[in-house]
Each structure stands twice: as C-alpha cells, then as structure tokens.
Scaffold this motif. Structure first.
Motif, PDB file in Angstrom:
ATOM      1  N   ALA A  72       0.852  -1.034   0.099  1.00 34.89           N
ATOM      2  CA  ALA A  72       0.050   0.222  -0.135  1.00 34.89           C
ATOM      3  C   ALA A  72       0.762   1.328   0.097  1.00 34.89           C
ATOM      4  O   ALA A  72       0.500   2.247  -0.521  1.00 34.89           O
ATOM      5  CB  ALA A  72      -0.905  -0.138   1.287  1.00 34.89           C
ATOM      6  N   LEU A  73       2.048   1.183   0.541  1.00 34.84           N
ATOM      7  CA  LEU A  73       2.975   2.302   0.677  1.00 34.84           C
ATOM      8  C   LEU A  73       3.387   2.722  -0.699  1.00 34.84           C
ATOM      9  O   LEU A  73       3.729   3.851  -0.952  1.00 34.84           O
ATOM     10  CB  LEU A  73       3.871   2.062   1.888  1.00 34.84           C
ATOM     11  CG  LEU A  73       3.434   2.250   3.060  1.00 34.84           C
ATOM     12  CD1 LEU A  73       4.714   1.994   3.972  1.00 34.84           C
ATOM     13  CD2 LEU A  73       2.819   3.600   3.458  1.00 34.84           C
ATOM     14  N   GLN A  74       3.834   1.643  -1.508  1.00 39.90           N
ATOM     15  CA  GLN A  74       4.248   1.840  -2.642  1.00 39.90           C
ATOM     16  C   GLN A  74       3.290   2.635  -3.459  1.00 39.90           C
ATOM     17  O   GLN A  74       3.560   3.644  -4.466  1.00 39.90           O
ATOM     18  CB  GLN A  74       4.582   0.647  -3.508  1.00 39.90           C
ATOM     19  CG  GLN A  74       5.507  -0.193  -2.890  1.00 39.90           C
ATOM     20  CD  GLN A  74       5.165  -0.954  -1.821  1.00 39.90           C
ATOM     21  OE1 GLN A  74       4.021  -1.228  -1.560  1.00 39.90           O
ATOM     22  NE2 GLN A  74       6.157  -1.911  -1.426  1.00 39.90           N
ATOM     23  N   TRP A  75       1.873   2.259  -3.470  1.00 44.55           N
ATOM     24  CA  TRP A  75       1.002   3.023  -4.324  1.00 44.55           C
ATOM     25  C   TRP A  75       0.711   4.431  -3.774  1.00 44.55           C
ATOM     26  O   TRP A  75       0.513   5.538  -4.679  1.00 44.55           O
ATOM     27  CB  TRP A  75      -0.422   2.139  -4.286  1.00 44.55           C
ATOM     28  CG  TRP A  75      -0.305   1.173  -5.061  1.00 44.55           C
ATOM     29  CD1 TRP A  75      -0.539  -0.219  -4.506  1.00 44.55           C
ATOM     30  CD2 TRP A  75      -0.204   0.953  -6.435  1.00 44.55           C
ATOM     31  NE1 TRP A  75      -0.392  -1.107  -5.478  1.00 44.55           N
ATOM     32  CE2 TRP A  75      -0.466  -0.526  -6.695  1.00 44.55           C
ATOM     33  CE3 TRP A  75      -0.387   1.916  -7.623  1.00 44.55           C
ATOM     34  CZ2 TRP A  75      -0.158  -0.969  -8.072  1.00 44.55           C
ATOM     35  CZ3 TRP A  75      -0.355   1.460  -8.745  1.00 44.55           C
ATOM     36  CH2 TRP A  75      -0.288  -0.088  -9.110  1.00 44.55           C
ATOM     37  N   LEU A  76       1.028   4.620  -2.547  1.00 45.20           N
ATOM     38  CA  LEU A  76       0.785   5.951  -1.915  1.00 45.20           C
ATOM     39  C   LEU A  76       1.983   6.850  -2.486  1.00 45.20           C
ATOM     40  O   LEU A  76       1.901   7.944  -2.833  1.00 45.20           O
ATOM     41  CB  LEU A  76       0.891   5.957  -0.637  1.00 45.20           C
ATOM     42  CG  LEU A  76       0.529   7.205   0.190  1.00 45.20           C
ATOM     43  CD1 LEU A  76      -0.769   7.839  -0.185  1.00 45.20           C
ATOM     44  CD2 LEU A  76       0.762   7.145   1.658  1.00 45.20           C
ATOM     45  N   ALA A  77       3.262   6.492  -2.385  1.00 43.96           N
ATOM     46  CA  ALA A  77       4.423   6.889  -3.122  1.00 43.96           C
ATOM     47  C   ALA A  77       4.352   7.234  -4.437  1.00 43.96           C
ATOM     48  O   ALA A  77       4.714   8.335  -4.965  1.00 43.96           O
ATOM     49  CB  ALA A  77       5.821   6.012  -2.634  1.00 43.96           C
ATOM     50  N   LEU A  78       3.819   6.191  -5.259  1.00 43.03           N
ATOM     51  CA  LEU A  78       3.639   6.491  -6.630  1.00 43.03           C
ATOM     52  C   LEU A  78       2.805   7.490  -6.891  1.00 43.03           C
ATOM     53  O   LEU A  78       2.858   8.465  -7.769  1.00 43.03           O
ATOM     54  CB  LEU A  78       3.105   5.105  -7.357  1.00 43.03           C
ATOM     55  CG  LEU A  78       2.779   5.207  -8.822  1.00 43.03           C
ATOM     56  CD1 LEU A  78       4.459   5.448  -9.472  1.00 43.03           C
ATOM     57  CD2 LEU A  78       2.150   3.830  -9.257  1.00 43.03           C
ATOM     58  N   ASN A  79       1.536   7.614  -6.131  1.00 40.52           N
ATOM     59  CA  ASN A  79       0.492   8.777  -6.343  1.00 40.52           C
ATOM     60  C   ASN A  79       1.300  10.094  -5.877  1.00 40.52           C
ATOM     61  O   ASN A  79       0.925  11.093  -6.776  1.00 40.52           O
ATOM     62  CB  ASN A  79      -0.488   8.464  -5.324  1.00 40.52           C
ATOM     63  CG  ASN A  79      -1.591   9.717  -5.706  1.00 40.52           C
ATOM     64  OD1 ASN A  79      -1.906  10.122  -6.453  1.00 40.52           O
ATOM     65  ND2 ASN A  79      -2.310   9.664  -4.410  1.00 40.52           N
ATOM     66  N   GLY A  80       1.942  10.017  -4.973  1.00 41.95           N
ATOM     67  CA  GLY A  80       2.566  11.423  -4.472  1.00 41.95           C
ATOM     68  C   GLY A  80       3.716  11.764  -5.436  1.00 41.95           C
ATOM     69  O   GLY A  80       3.861  12.992  -5.651  1.00 41.95           O
ATOM     70  N   ALA A  81       4.201  11.058  -6.022  1.00 39.09           N
ATOM     71  CA  ALA A  81       5.382  11.252  -6.922  1.00 39.09           C
ATOM     72  C   ALA A  81       5.214  11.626  -8.258  1.00 39.09           C
ATOM     73  O   ALA A  81       5.576  12.562  -8.791  1.00 39.09           O
ATOM     74  CB  ALA A  81       6.559  10.296  -6.970  1.00 39.09           C
ATOM     75  N   PHE A  82       4.042  10.969  -9.082  1.00 35.11           N
ATOM     76  CA  PHE A  82       3.562  11.212 -10.200  1.00 35.11           C
ATOM     77  C   PHE A  82       2.435  11.718 -10.600  1.00 35.11           C
ATOM     78  O   PHE A  82       2.148  12.636 -11.003  1.00 35.11           O
ATOM     79  CB  PHE A  82       3.635   9.884 -10.809  1.00 35.11           C
ATOM     80  CG  PHE A  82       5.082   9.473 -10.910  1.00 35.11           C
ATOM     81  CD1 PHE A  82       6.037   9.980 -11.887  1.00 35.11           C
ATOM     82  CD2 PHE A  82       5.617   8.282 -10.283  1.00 35.11           C
ATOM     83  CE1 PHE A  82       7.380   9.460 -12.270  1.00 35.11           C
ATOM     84  CE2 PHE A  82       6.978   7.942 -10.526  1.00 35.11           C
ATOM     85  CZ  PHE A  82       7.872   8.312 -11.258  1.00 35.11           C
TER      86      PHE A  82
END
Length: 121
Positions: free
Chosen positions: A1-11
C-alpha cells in the motif's frame, strides 16, 4: 500500500503541478485556466473508462458546458489569427505601431514574448 501512496505522491500529484508551473511561463493565463478546466471533463471520462462508473446527468451537463467553453475559446483564437492575417498575436501589431511612433521599448528580464512600450520623453 505504501508503494501506491508513494507512486501517487510522486507522479500523479507532483508531476502535474511541475508541468503547470512550467506552462505558466510559456502560455497566456486565460488559456491555462481553460485547459485546467478540462480536468472536470477528463476525470469522469477516465473514471467511466477505467472503473465503469457511470457519471450522473449533471456531471455530463457540466462537462458539456466546460467543453463548449474550451472549444469556443480555441475557435475564437483561430478566428482572431485569421482576421489578423497570420499567426502573430494582435497585441504584437499594436506594440509595433507604438514602437514605430517614437515610443521607447523596455525589456523585462525573464520575459521573452512581451514588449512593454512607454512614451519617449
């Protein structure tokens, strides 16, 4: 879940803001405001296409209003360029006329497409 959150925040969040910040320097403000309104059209369209969520009638009506405004503005610009006899902006014609009438041109640092003229002393 943290990977998707980081992907959302970064891109998904940071990249559009960076691109918008760069575009503000290159495109006139009214056009940027109209293009940003396309988010209200593309959001429901992508939601329908990806998640099969059907937009409400009011969403479709609102999207149609925004689409007509954006398309009307683009058509207005094309017609204005045709009336001007080319792809130059109408403001550049008036700036050239003032400059040739003895006005002094002032260069603004960081601005490349705008010439500000003030009367010669």
């Amino acid at each position: 879940a943290l990977q998707w959150l980081a992907l959302n925040g970064a891109f998904c969040m940071a990249l559009p803001f960076i691109v918008t910040t760069i575009a503000v320097r290159l495109v006139p403000s009214p056009e940027i405001a109209l293009v940003l309104q396309l988010e209200f059209i593309l959001g429901p369209v992508l939601t329908y296409g990806v998640l099969d969520e059907v937009p409400s009638t009011f969403t479709i009506i609102g999207g149609a209003i925004v689409f007509v405004a954006v398309a009307g503005h683009a058509g207005w610009d094309v017609a204005a360029e045709a009336r001007a006899g080319g792809s130059e902006d109408l403001a550049l014609h008036s700036a050239d006329a003032e400059a040739s009438a003895g006005a002094k041109q002032v260069e603004v640092p960081g601005v490349t497409d705008v010439v500000i003229t003030k009367p010669a002393p």
